[in-house]
Structures are given as C-alpha cells and as structure tokens.
Motif scaffolding. Sequence first.
Motif, PDB file in Angstrom:
ATOM      1  N   THR B 251       0.834  -1.200   0.000  1.00 42.58           N
ATOM      2  CA  THR B 251       0.000   0.000   0.000  1.00 42.58           C
ATOM      3  C   THR B 251       0.871   1.253   0.000  1.00 42.58           C
ATOM      4  O   THR B 251       0.603   2.206  -0.732  1.00 42.58           O
ATOM      5  N   LEU B 253       3.940   1.618  -1.130  1.00 40.29           N
ATOM      6  CA  LEU B 253       4.572   1.788  -2.434  1.00 40.29           C
ATOM      7  C   LEU B 253       3.553   2.264  -3.468  1.00 40.29           C
ATOM      8  O   LEU B 253       3.870   3.069  -4.347  1.00 40.29           O
ATOM      9  N   PHE B 254       2.300   1.806  -3.332  1.00 39.22           N
ATOM     10  CA  PHE B 254       1.265   2.271  -4.260  1.00 39.22           C
ATOM     11  C   PHE B 254       1.044   3.775  -4.108  1.00 39.22           C
ATOM     12  O   PHE B 254       0.885   4.490  -5.092  1.00 39.22           O
ATOM     13  N   LEU B 257       3.610   5.463  -5.911  1.00 39.61           N
ATOM     14  CA  LEU B 257       3.295   5.388  -7.340  1.00 39.61           C
ATOM     15  C   LEU B 257       2.261   6.449  -7.722  1.00 39.61           C
ATOM     16  O   LEU B 257       2.400   7.142  -8.737  1.00 39.61           O
ATOM     17  N   ALA B 258       1.204   6.564  -6.883  1.00 37.61           N
ATOM     18  CA  ALA B 258       0.135   7.530  -7.179  1.00 37.61           C
ATOM     19  C   ALA B 258       0.707   8.939  -7.259  1.00 37.61           C
ATOM     20  O   ALA B 258       0.350   9.726  -8.148  1.00 37.61           O
ATOM     21  N   TYR B 261       2.469   9.297 -10.534  1.00 35.37           N
ATOM     22  CA  TYR B 261       1.541   9.501 -11.654  1.00 35.37           C
ATOM     23  C   TYR B 261       1.147  10.979 -11.725  1.00 35.37           C
ATOM     24  O   TYR B 261       1.149  11.597 -12.787  1.00 35.37           O
ATOM     25  N   GLY B 262       0.791  11.539 -10.558  1.00 36.05           N
ATOM     26  CA  GLY B 262       0.348  12.930 -10.518  1.00 36.05           C
ATOM     27  C   GLY B 262       1.452  13.879 -10.936  1.00 36.05           C
ATOM     28  O   GLY B 262       1.224  14.888 -11.611  1.00 36.05           O
ATOM     29  N   TRP B 265       2.443  13.633 -14.833  1.00 32.93           N
ATOM     30  CA  TRP B 265       1.458  14.288 -15.705  1.00 32.93           C
ATOM     31  C   TRP B 265       0.857  15.535 -15.045  1.00 32.93           C
ATOM     32  O   TRP B 265      -0.330  15.781 -15.162  1.00 32.93           O
ATOM     33  N   ARG B 268      -1.110  17.914 -17.217  1.00 33.52           N
ATOM     34  CA  ARG B 268      -2.183  17.344 -18.040  1.00 33.52           C
ATOM     35  C   ARG B 268      -3.364  18.308 -18.101  1.00 33.52           C
ATOM     36  O   ARG B 268      -3.538  19.148 -17.208  1.00 33.52           O
ATOM     37  N   GLN B 270      -6.895  19.137 -17.300  1.00 30.58           N
ATOM     38  CA  GLN B 270      -7.760  18.621 -16.241  1.00 30.58           C
ATOM     39  C   GLN B 270      -9.144  18.261 -16.762  1.00 30.58           C
ATOM     40  O   GLN B 270      -9.782  17.358 -16.263  1.00 30.58           O
ATOM     41  N   LEU B 271      -9.600  19.010 -17.760  1.00 32.10           N
ATOM     42  CA  LEU B 271     -10.962  18.797 -18.252  1.00 32.10           C
ATOM     43  C   LEU B 271     -10.920  18.556 -19.754  1.00 32.10           C
ATOM     44  O   LEU B 271      -9.992  19.004 -20.424  1.00 32.10           O
ATOM     45  N   PRO B 272     -11.919  17.856 -20.279  1.00 34.41           N
ATOM     46  CA  PRO B 272     -11.951  17.673 -21.731  1.00 34.41           C
ATOM     47  C   PRO B 272     -12.035  19.024 -22.439  1.00 34.41           C
ATOM     48  O   PRO B 272     -12.576  19.990 -21.876  1.00 34.41           O
ATOM     49  N   VAL B 273     -11.533  19.090 -23.666  1.00 35.44           N
ATOM     50  CA  VAL B 273     -11.508  20.376 -24.374  1.00 35.44           C
ATOM     51  C   VAL B 273     -12.913  20.950 -24.565  1.00 35.44           C
ATOM     52  O   VAL B 273     -13.109  22.154 -24.613  1.00 35.44           O
ATOM     53  N   ASN B 274     -13.888  20.047 -24.657  1.00 34.56           N
ATOM     54  CA  ASN B 274     -15.245  20.537 -24.893  1.00 34.56           C
ATOM     55  C   ASN B 274     -16.114  20.527 -23.628  1.00 34.56           C
ATOM     56  O   ASN B 274     -17.327  20.430 -23.694  1.00 34.56           O
ATOM     57  N   HIS B 275     -15.441  20.582 -22.483  1.00 28.60           N
ATOM     58  CA  HIS B 275     -16.153  20.562 -21.214  1.00 28.60           C
ATOM     59  C   HIS B 275     -17.223  21.659 -21.150  1.00 28.60           C
ATOM     60  O   HIS B 275     -18.360  21.416 -20.732  1.00 28.60           O
TER      61      HIS B 275
END
Lengths: 242, 285
Positions: B251, B253-254, B257-258, B261-262, B265, B268, B270-275
């Motif tokens: 747990t 180590l996870f 990892l989390a 990931y954050g 990226w 990144r 955060q929202l879709p382009v067409n939000h």
Amino acid sequence: MDASNLFLFVGLPYIAFAIFLVGTIYRYRATGFKVSSLSSQFLEGRALFWASVPFHFGILVVFLGHLTAFLIPSGILAWNSNPVRLLVLQVTAFAFGISVLVGLVGLIYRRLTNPRVKMVTNNMDIVIELMLLVQTGAGLYIGYAHRWGASWFAADLSPYLWSIFLFRPEATAVAAMPFAIKLHIVNAFLIIAVFPFTRLVHILVAPFHYISRPYQRVIWNWDRNLVRNPASAWTETRPRNN
Amino acid sequence: MNKTITLWTRLLLTASVLLSAIGMASPAAAASGEETFKKKCGACHSIGGGKLTGPDLKGVTERRTEAWILQFVKSPQKMADSGDAAAKALLAEFGFPMPDQDVTDADIKAILAYIAGGGGGGGGGAAAPAAPAAPPSAADIELGAKLFQGLVRFEKSGPACNSCHHVKNDAVIGGGVLARELTTVFTRMGAPGTSAIIGQPPFPVMEAAYKGRDLSPAEVKALVAFLQDVAAKEAMQTPVDYGNNLLIGGTGLFLVLACLYGLIWRRRKQLPVNHAVFERQVKSQ
C-alpha cells in the motif's frame, strides 16, 4: 484427476485459445476499424486520469511479471534465491496489483455513474470489467494469502503453462492447488476466450511505434492573428475540400 | 450471416479435434505396483518395516476390505469427515490426514498385489537417506537454513523450500503459505518420515515442482537437520508477520506510485476540451 479438473485445466485453455485466435482474426478482417477501445476522454477527463493511469501502469507491470515467470522461470527462481530480492519483488508486484485494483474500481465507478460515459457503454464493457475485477481481487488475495507466488509460479505454474503450449498437458499439480489460485487460472482462460468480443482488443493494436516515431509538428501556414480577427474575411483560410 | 456460421462451425470442429487428441494422449500407461508404491507410498509407509509417518502396510488387505482401501486412498480426509470409524482412528493416531492420492482403482489394486507379495522385504521409500544422528551438526543446520530459503541453491536448481513453506525461525525470512507450515514437522514425523517426504514428495504440487530436480542425499540430510533444529527451538523465536508487512509495504509503495503519476502528468489537461460545451447542454436541458 477428475473430469471437472480435466475440463477446467486441459479442455478450457484449448477452447479459450481457439476462440481467441479465430475470433480476433475474424473481427480484424470483418470490422478492422472497430478493433480499438473507444476513448471517452473527450466526455470525461478528470476521473479518467486517476483510474486509467493506475490501472494501465499496474496491469502492464503485473502482466509482464507473469510473462517473465512463464518465459524464464529459472531466472525468477535465481532472483528469488536471495530473500531480500524476493521481498523487493513481491512488495513491488503487490503495489502494482493494488494500482490495478484502485484503477479498475475507479473505471467501473466512472462507467456506471457518469451519464456521458454511460451513453457509450455496451454490455461487454461491463462484463469484461467485472471479470477483470474478479481476476485482480483473486490475484491480490493470492499474493497476500498464498505467498510467495513468484517462486511457486515459476516452479509449478510455468511448467503447467508450457505443457499446455507444447500439447502435452500435465495439470495434476494445478488440480491440487487452493481454490483462489484455481479461480485465478480459470478466470484468466475465460478472459482470453471473451477477449475478441470486448474492448480488450486494443491491446493488439497498441501504437507502440509512437514511442520511436519522430515527433510531429503541426504548422499553420497562415497568420493566426488574422484568422482570429472577426473583422477579416474568412476566404483567407477557406477549406478547399468541402 | 452464412459466412459467420461456417466460421463458427469450423472453429468448433477444430476445438473438438484438438480436445479429442488431448484426450487420447493423456491416460498414462499403467505403472507396475512396485513403481507406484515406491513413488507414491514409500515416503510414509513401509511393508513390514514398522511404522513410519503412516502405518506399516504389511497385511493391510487382511485388516481392511479392498473396497474400503479403494475409497480411503483417494480421499482419506473426506472419509474421516464422513464418520468412518477406522479413518477417524487413523487420523487420531497419526495426527494429520494422509494427502489425497491421484491414483486409479487399477493402480491401487496393483499396489495391493505388490504389498501382498511381500513388497520385496523391508520397504520404505526408494533410497531414503539415512536419518541424521541426534543432535544434528551445526554445519548441517546452517546449510539447511540456507538451502531452505535459497541462499544456497539446490544442485539441480529446484525452488527453495520457503517458496511454499513457512517455519517459525528467526534464521530465515518468512516462508510461503501455499503449503503446510513446517515448524513442528520434525516432531510429528521424525527423521525417517521427514527425509522420506523431502526425498520423494508424495504431494502433487511438490512433486511437479521438483520433477527432474531431485534433491541429493546431502541436501535432504541438511534440511532435516535444520527442521529438527527449528522444532527444538520453536519457543525461542520472535516471528515477523510477513503477510501484513506485504500489505503495508504494498500500500505504501502504491501511494508513492500515485504521487509519481500525478507528478509526471502534472501539466495534463484537467478537463476535456469541450467541457464548456457539455456544461452548457446540461444547463439548457
């Protein structure tokens, strides 16, 4: 070995691989453009990141781990001969296993609750997610309750899988394994069998060439300021193909 | 549609041909009673050589009916559970159930014929190594501990014992929990039983793991010495719970990892382009 074990660990793998092969080739030939996993990133992005990324990195590492133990069991046994290396391997594998579970639960939750994602969900999406959930749950339980899996996989399951692939099936040892391990194995064959009918086919067309491909620059051959100006006539950039 | 049907018919045909080919290939040629006895029974049973881990089988056909033996050998535990008095008495006498044996009626009858023929004298497992004299030497115990957890590999590179077996002992890391815990195996089975099982495993999972990778007599001797030492020193150990450590370590180590990931990226979208378009639609409904 009784008939049910014979069916589950000798018959089922061959049926599963046959369906996998014929089904995948048929699907690719019949509807090649649908061999993919329909992206829903345009519909919802925030939850997708925290579900898809942990799931995919987790499953990649876990899958490659299983593959390595299958292909070079002696290498895994040699690595595990040092207790510290064994612990490092098991803890790492377990962490990535948790990563799969967290990601998968997130993906299922998102698929069932987000109205836009719901619209593009088909029945097989739900079926495969539930099968993967059983698989991951059983896998983590095995990792915890039947440690050290990396070693006994190399000693017992790798020879079993080889016996299947070399058409000399020998499943006596597998038939004597605990229930959770049998469940994990049988469910794996079932996943292979339904593979061609689910979104999992995207594994076969993963764009690995993107990794080594030169990056692409997108260039507009016109003045961006002029285009954005509502006052300018749009003949400037009028498309010629429609 | 027609095309699909032909395809599925072909697939089914191929699968059934494959399956029948396998079906024909699988039944092994019936082995002789002697061979099967040495392979499957000799680790725990003698014929006229006295009690080992299990009872002496000399004259077993006079003590029990053939039908009883046929049923018992395949699943001793089930038989004891079903309330059979003789099976329960055996369980009480030896303290643990005999493992289920993957043998056919014909195999058992061949074994019984071999036993009835006197079993070629003494009995016992094929070339069961001599039991170590008590107490075992320190060198053997140390070698056994190293073999047990793999620090010294077996000559034929078989998997280390701790892949599947746990012992309560501070000299080795926590072992696997696929198979039985071996802390008190020596107390239960003694040197002859322990070394016979290690040298000639009668359990399918263990047999498959060491197929073609038999342990040498010296290795068996060292392992028995180690197990004897483990049983003797059981009360003095402070064992670590590896299962929970695995859970906590995994747990932790996870979570790392989390964070990774954050972090990787962090830029990144955060929202879709067409939000904004979607939101407008929802509001206008």
